[in-house]
Motif scaffolding. Structure first.
Motif, short mmCIF file in Angstrom:
data_model
loop_
_atom_site.label_atom_id
_atom_site.label_comp_id
_atom_site.label_asym_id
_atom_site.label_seq_id
_atom_site.Cartn_x
_atom_site.Cartn_y
_atom_site.Cartn_z
N SER A 52 42.32 50.31 44.45
CA SER A 52 43.40 49.97 45.37
C SER A 52 44.70 49.88 44.57
CB SER A 52 43.12 48.65 46.09
OG SER A 52 42.93 47.60 45.17
N ARG A 59 56.05 54.16 42.49
CA ARG A 59 57.30 53.99 41.72
C ARG A 59 56.97 53.68 40.25
NH1 ARG A 59 60.15 49.40 40.13
NH2 ARG A 59 59.22 47.98 41.65
N TRP A 122 44.13 48.57 40.89
CA TRP A 122 42.97 47.72 40.59
C TRP A 122 41.70 48.43 41.00
CZ3 TRP A 122 47.27 45.94 43.44
CH2 TRP A 122 48.18 45.19 42.68
N TRP A 134 35.62 42.78 40.08
CA TRP A 134 36.89 43.40 39.70
C TRP A 134 36.88 43.69 38.20
CZ3 TRP A 134 39.92 44.89 43.54
CH2 TRP A 134 39.77 44.27 44.78
N LEU A 137 39.18 41.36 34.72
CA LEU A 137 39.41 39.91 34.83
C LEU A 137 38.83 39.17 33.62
CD1 LEU A 137 38.89 38.81 38.51
CD2 LEU A 137 40.91 39.68 37.39
N ARG B 2 52.69 37.33 48.07
CA ARG B 2 51.69 38.31 48.53
C ARG B 2 50.60 38.37 47.44
NH1 ARG B 2 54.47 43.89 50.24
NH2 ARG B 2 55.21 43.75 48.09
N PHE B 4 47.18 40.40 45.88
CA PHE B 4 46.55 41.73 45.85
C PHE B 4 45.19 41.67 45.16
CE2 PHE B 4 50.99 42.54 46.53
CZ PHE B 4 50.98 43.55 47.46
N ALA B 5 44.30 42.56 45.62
CA ALA B 5 43.01 42.79 44.96
C ALA B 5 42.29 41.45 44.70
CB ALA B 5 43.21 43.61 43.69
N ALA B 6 41.94 41.16 43.43
CA ALA B 6 41.18 39.96 43.12
C ALA B 6 41.93 38.70 43.53
CB ALA B 6 40.87 39.91 41.62
N GLU B 9 41.33 38.09 47.14
CA GLU B 9 39.97 37.62 47.35
C GLU B 9 39.84 36.13 47.02
OE1 GLU B 9 36.77 40.54 46.50
OE2 GLU B 9 36.16 38.99 45.07
N VAL B 43 42.14 35.20 37.40
CA VAL B 43 43.04 36.28 37.82
C VAL B 43 44.33 36.27 37.00
CG1 VAL B 43 44.54 37.03 39.72
CG2 VAL B 43 42.14 36.45 40.17
N LEU B 50 55.08 40.07 40.35
CA LEU B 50 56.16 41.01 40.64
C LEU B 50 57.28 40.21 41.30
CD1 LEU B 50 56.84 44.08 40.51
CD2 LEU B 50 56.19 44.19 42.92
N GLY B 53 60.97 43.29 42.12
CA GLY B 53 60.64 44.65 41.69
C GLY B 53 60.25 44.79 40.23
N VAL B 55 57.80 43.50 36.92
CA VAL B 55 56.57 42.80 36.51
C VAL B 55 56.92 41.77 35.44
CG1 VAL B 55 54.32 43.07 35.39
CG2 VAL B 55 55.10 44.78 37.06
N ASP B 68 54.87 38.61 44.22
CA ASP B 68 53.53 39.19 44.37
C ASP B 68 52.66 38.76 43.20
OD1 ASP B 68 54.57 40.48 46.54
OD2 ASP B 68 54.55 42.48 45.66
N LEU B 70 49.76 39.73 40.84
CA LEU B 70 49.13 40.98 40.40
C LEU B 70 48.01 40.68 39.40
CD1 LEU B 70 52.39 43.03 39.65
CD2 LEU B 70 51.21 42.77 41.84
N PRO B 71 46.77 40.91 39.77
CA PRO B 71 45.68 40.80 38.78
C PRO B 71 45.87 41.85 37.68
CG PRO B 71 44.83 40.92 41.03
CD PRO B 71 46.29 41.25 41.11
#
Lengths: 137, 76
Positions: A52, A59, A122, A134, A137, B2, B4-6, B9, B43, B50, B53, B55, B68, B70-71
């Motif tokens: 994902s 970008r 990911w 995952w 990690l 927001r 994401f991913a792990a 979860e 994680v 983020l 824009g 990281v 955001d 990010l894992p």
């Protein structure tokens, strides 16, 4: 130095598209890397991977390509697939064209390292014993 | 926020809104671990945020209105 192509794709990706994007008549070397889903990781059997990506991943992929193009003065391109992949499926194609092979090999290796380090993608790995987790990690 | 991913979860959701005591990455990290426990520690150990824009991993970095989680990246 150019980014010929940088895309995140939910469809299968082809090395041909990436190679055609970078190659010019002035190039004597074309190096392509394909990242392929393998059947084991750290000693455990793997059956499939789910990739994902962050909505801005394309970008970041373009910025990564631009960084390496700028650094090397060469033309580079990359496609990264997302979605449900099986063993043997291609997850990443990265290509660099150059007048000579040494600089093309070096730039392609740098490009792949940079993509792995900087693009927010990911993967969830499914193992043969029926569990999944995952990666990283 | 927001997730994401792990991170999504572990949090059991993809987004939420909350106020933090101090608007820095470090304070947010501590807050997220307090909310979601050891799963979020895992994680964030090699993860990032983020912000506007960009990281970021620096705990002293100020937050924006949207952040955001990010894992660790696992592309390629």
């Amino acid at each position: 130095m150019t980014v010929a192509l940088a895309r995140i794709s939910a469809e299968p990706i082809e090395a041909d598209e990436v190679e055609h994007a970078v190659l010019t008549a002035a190039d004597g070397a074309l190096v392509t890397f394909r990242g392929v889903v393998r059947n084991a990781d750290e000693g455990r059997g793997v059956t499939a991977l789910d990739y994902s990506a962050h909505p801005d991943a394309e970008r970041f992929l373009r910025e990564s390509c631009a960084r390496i193009a700028e650094e090397t003065g060469l033309t580079v391109a990359a496609l990264h697939r997302v979605g449900a992949l099986r063993i043997g499926d291609v997850a990443l194609v990265a290509a660099v064209a150059a007048p000579h092979r040494a600089e093309a090999f070096a730039a392609c290796a740098r490009l792949v390292d940079d993509i792995k380090a900087t693009v927010p993608i990911w993967k969830r790995q499914h193992y043969t014993e029926g569990v999944s987790d995952w990666v990283g990690l | 926020m927001r997730y994401f991913a792990a991170a999504a979860e572990v949090a059991g959701r993809e987004e939420e809104t909350f106020a933090v005591d101090s608007a820095t990455v470090g304070a947010l990290q501590d807050d997220l671990v307090a909310r979601y426990g050891s799963g979020m520690t895992r994680v964030l150990r090699n993860g990032s945020f983020l912000v506007d824009g960009v990281v970021v991993r620096d705990r002293a970095r100020p937050l924006g209105r949207q952040v955001d989680v990010l894992p660790p990246f696992a592309g390629g």
